[in-house]
Write a protein that holds these residues in place. Structure first.
Motif, short mmCIF file in Angstrom:
data_model
loop_
_atom_site.label_atom_id
_atom_site.label_comp_id
_atom_site.label_asym_id
_atom_site.label_seq_id
_atom_site.Cartn_x
_atom_site.Cartn_y
_atom_site.Cartn_z
N ILE A 74 0.84 -1.20 0.00
CA ILE A 74 0.00 0.00 0.00
C ILE A 74 0.87 1.24 0.00
N GLU A 75 1.85 1.26 0.87
CA GLU A 75 2.76 2.40 0.96
C GLU A 75 3.47 2.62 -0.38
N LEU A 76 3.92 1.56 -1.00
CA LEU A 76 4.64 1.66 -2.27
C LEU A 76 3.77 2.29 -3.35
N LEU A 77 2.53 1.80 -3.48
CA LEU A 77 1.63 2.32 -4.51
C LEU A 77 1.22 3.77 -4.25
N LEU A 78 0.96 4.09 -2.99
CA LEU A 78 0.54 5.46 -2.66
C LEU A 78 1.67 6.45 -2.85
N LYS A 79 2.90 6.07 -2.52
CA LYS A 79 4.03 6.97 -2.72
C LYS A 79 4.28 7.23 -4.20
N ALA A 80 3.93 6.27 -5.04
CA ALA A 80 4.14 6.43 -6.49
C ALA A 80 3.03 7.22 -7.16
N SER A 81 1.98 7.57 -6.41
CA SER A 81 0.79 8.21 -6.99
C SER A 81 0.49 9.52 -6.25
N SER A 82 1.30 10.52 -6.49
CA SER A 82 1.23 11.76 -5.70
C SER A 82 -0.02 12.57 -5.96
N ASN A 83 -0.73 12.33 -7.09
CA ASN A 83 -1.92 13.11 -7.42
C ASN A 83 -3.21 12.30 -7.31
N LEU A 84 -3.16 11.22 -6.58
CA LEU A 84 -4.31 10.32 -6.47
C LEU A 84 -5.51 11.00 -5.81
N LYS A 85 -6.69 10.83 -6.45
CA LYS A 85 -7.92 11.41 -5.92
C LYS A 85 -8.89 10.34 -5.39
N ARG A 86 -8.80 9.15 -5.96
CA ARG A 86 -9.74 8.10 -5.55
C ARG A 86 -8.98 6.80 -5.33
N LEU A 87 -9.26 6.13 -4.22
CA LEU A 87 -8.61 4.87 -3.87
C LEU A 87 -9.66 3.85 -3.48
N ASP A 88 -9.63 2.68 -4.16
CA ASP A 88 -10.58 1.61 -3.90
C ASP A 88 -9.83 0.31 -3.61
N PHE A 89 -10.27 -0.39 -2.56
CA PHE A 89 -9.79 -1.73 -2.29
C PHE A 89 -10.94 -2.70 -2.52
N SER A 90 -10.70 -3.72 -3.33
CA SER A 90 -11.78 -4.66 -3.66
C SER A 90 -11.21 -5.98 -4.14
N PHE A 91 -12.08 -6.95 -4.35
CA PHE A 91 -11.69 -8.20 -4.98
C PHE A 91 -12.08 -8.15 -6.44
N MET A 92 -11.14 -8.42 -7.32
CA MET A 92 -11.46 -8.50 -8.73
C MET A 92 -12.25 -9.78 -8.98
N ASP A 93 -12.81 -9.88 -10.16
CA ASP A 93 -13.73 -10.98 -10.49
C ASP A 93 -13.12 -12.35 -10.18
N HIS A 94 -13.90 -13.17 -9.47
CA HIS A 94 -13.58 -14.58 -9.19
C HIS A 94 -12.37 -14.78 -8.28
N HIS A 95 -11.88 -13.73 -7.63
CA HIS A 95 -10.76 -13.88 -6.72
C HIS A 95 -11.27 -14.28 -5.34
N VAL A 96 -10.54 -15.18 -4.71
CA VAL A 96 -10.99 -15.76 -3.45
C VAL A 96 -10.35 -15.04 -2.26
N PRO A 97 -11.14 -14.62 -1.27
CA PRO A 97 -10.59 -13.96 -0.08
C PRO A 97 -9.62 -14.86 0.67
N GLN A 98 -8.60 -14.24 1.24
CA GLN A 98 -7.65 -14.96 2.07
C GLN A 98 -7.13 -14.02 3.15
N GLY A 99 -6.40 -14.57 4.11
CA GLY A 99 -5.95 -13.75 5.23
C GLY A 99 -4.97 -12.66 4.82
N MET A 100 -5.15 -11.46 5.36
CA MET A 100 -4.27 -10.36 5.05
C MET A 100 -3.05 -10.36 5.97
N VAL A 101 -1.91 -9.95 5.42
CA VAL A 101 -0.69 -9.88 6.23
C VAL A 101 -0.79 -8.72 7.21
N TYR A 102 -0.01 -8.81 8.28
CA TYR A 102 0.02 -7.73 9.26
C TYR A 102 0.54 -6.47 8.58
#
Length: 421
Positions: A313-341
């Protein structure tokens, strides 16, 4: 019916255009006035659901063999054929397509769903020199064997889904003779015994490209040169080692990436001017911090990407200095799994402080790792206007508790509206 029959032929043909071809043909039995009207139809659709049985296929084959050569419309706007079995012989389909091409065909749409691998060519040679053809869609067991003489000066849309290629030069030869092609879909077959070699997509005029490489597909690699591309969708699921060489796309507006190639540099380096990006890649962390999306306004991140590292998350946000909209989601047919700390960044990314206005989280479970990220963004996003949380039905945390916790968390933006779904 008598009053309708008094209408001019042109108007009656327009009426027939509003019903399925099968129905339009059936009107020929009404009277002599209607007997040949359907033969002026500029749109012909023969769908497998109407002729799926073996007797139905044979009747359709006999009908087309006899009547299609007698068709009277000077221009066939659309010829669509769906076949669900091997009852149609390749030479018959080739003859029908050839006849349609002779009527200044604008759109050809063939779905050939055969149980046997395509060994014969159902596409006549005159198709590849059709000056009027604007749209070409080929789906299923179709052997694409492009002749040496190719000229499709009007073709703007090309869809190739699960077709077989005669050799690795087939696609390149076809594309190089489509000077104004704008929209291209290449969906390779999901069979491990199919081998493509090198896939080359070199089209200066192209504006939209969708490329799908399935899990079991063997491929040496792919090359993409599309300098005027505006929309790019790449789904590379292949487990075979292969390279990718992509030239820069300076006009790119929207990109959808679902890839796990170890070397992402060529892909990311080509799309740095993108404005809207949806990404799912566990390999994104291998890039380090050397890339910048200086025009990116909308970023959608699949949770699969978040699972790969606590710093993604930090890597992507630092690379996008003019970001206006941020969405977290599952793309089609992707299966939920445990998130890292998740380790909170030591410094707040510039986009959170200066430009982020909209944030959303789909299938929120209320688990500590997810909660910490949401609370962090609410706490630091100075210009946030809306934060939308869509709870997961499978969450172990009661919905009321997780939403109350977020509602009571501090917000840097006094105008931020927190919405729950």
């Amino acid at each position: 019916m008598d009053r309708i029959s008094e209408l001019p032929d042109e108007l009656l043909v327009k009426i027939l255009m509003s019903v399925p071809t099968k129905v339009a043909v059936s009107t020929s039995i009404l009277s002599k006035r209607w007997e040949y009207l359907w033969m002026w139809l500029p749109k012909l659709e023969y769908l497998h659901r109407d002729h799926c049985s073996e007797p139905g296929c044979k009747r359709l084959q006999s009908f087309l063999d006899i009547n299609l050569p007698l068709h009277r419309a000077p221009v066939i706007e659309t010829f669509r054929l769906e076949s669900c079995s091997s009852h149609f012989k390749p030479e018959n389909i080739s003859m029908w397509v050839s006849t349609a091409v002779s009527h200044c065909l604008r759109e050809l749409d063939i779905l050939h769903d055969d149980t046997e691998p395509a060994k014969s060519n159902i596409l006549p040679s005159n198709l590849f020199t059709c000056k009027s053809l604007v749209i070409l869609k080929l789906v299923g067991e179709i052997l694409l064997d492009v002749p040496r003489v190719v000229s499709l000066p009007s073709l703007k849309t090309l869809k190739l889904q699960s077709v077989r290629y005669f050799d690795e030069e087939t696609l390149l030869r076809l594309l190089s003779n489509c000077p104004i092609l704008e929209d291209l879909v290449v969906d390779l077959r999901d069979y491990d015994y199919d081998y493509t070699g090198k896939l080359s997509i070199v089209v200066p005029s192209l504006q939209s490209l969708s490329l799908f490489i399935p899990y079991r597909r063997e491929i040496d690699g792919f090359v993409i040169e599309t300098p005027n591309l505006k929309y790019f969708k790449l789904m590379d699921h292949s487990i075979s080692d292969h390279y990718c060489l992509i030239e820069k796309m300076p006009c790119l507006i929207e990109a959808y990436l679902e890839v796990n190639l170890p070397d992402m540099k060529s892909i990311i380096g080509s799309i740095t001017s993108v404005k809207r990006l949806a990404i799912c890649s566990e390999a994104i962390m291998m890039l380090g911090e050397g890339f910048v999306f200086n025009q990116l306004e909308h970023l959608e991140v699949c949770f699969c990407t978040l699972f790969s590292s606590d710093r993604v998350i930090e890597l992507l946000l630092k690379a996008s200095s003019n970001l206006k909209r941020l969405d977290f989601s599952f793309m089609d047919h992707h299966v939920p799994q445990g998130m890292v700390y998740w380790n909170q960044p030591t410094t707040v990314p510039e986009c959170i402080l200066s430009s982020l206005q909209s944030f959303s989280w789909s299938k929120y479970t209320g688990e500590p790792e997810e909660r910490d990220i949401v609370v962090y963004i609410l706490k630091n996003a100075l210009h946030l206007k809306t934060a939308t949380i869509k709870s997961s039905e499978s969450s172990a945390v009661p919905k009321f508790e997780m939403l109350e916790e977020l509602a009571l968390s501090p917000r840097a933006s006094a105008t931020c509206q927190l919405m729950f779904d």
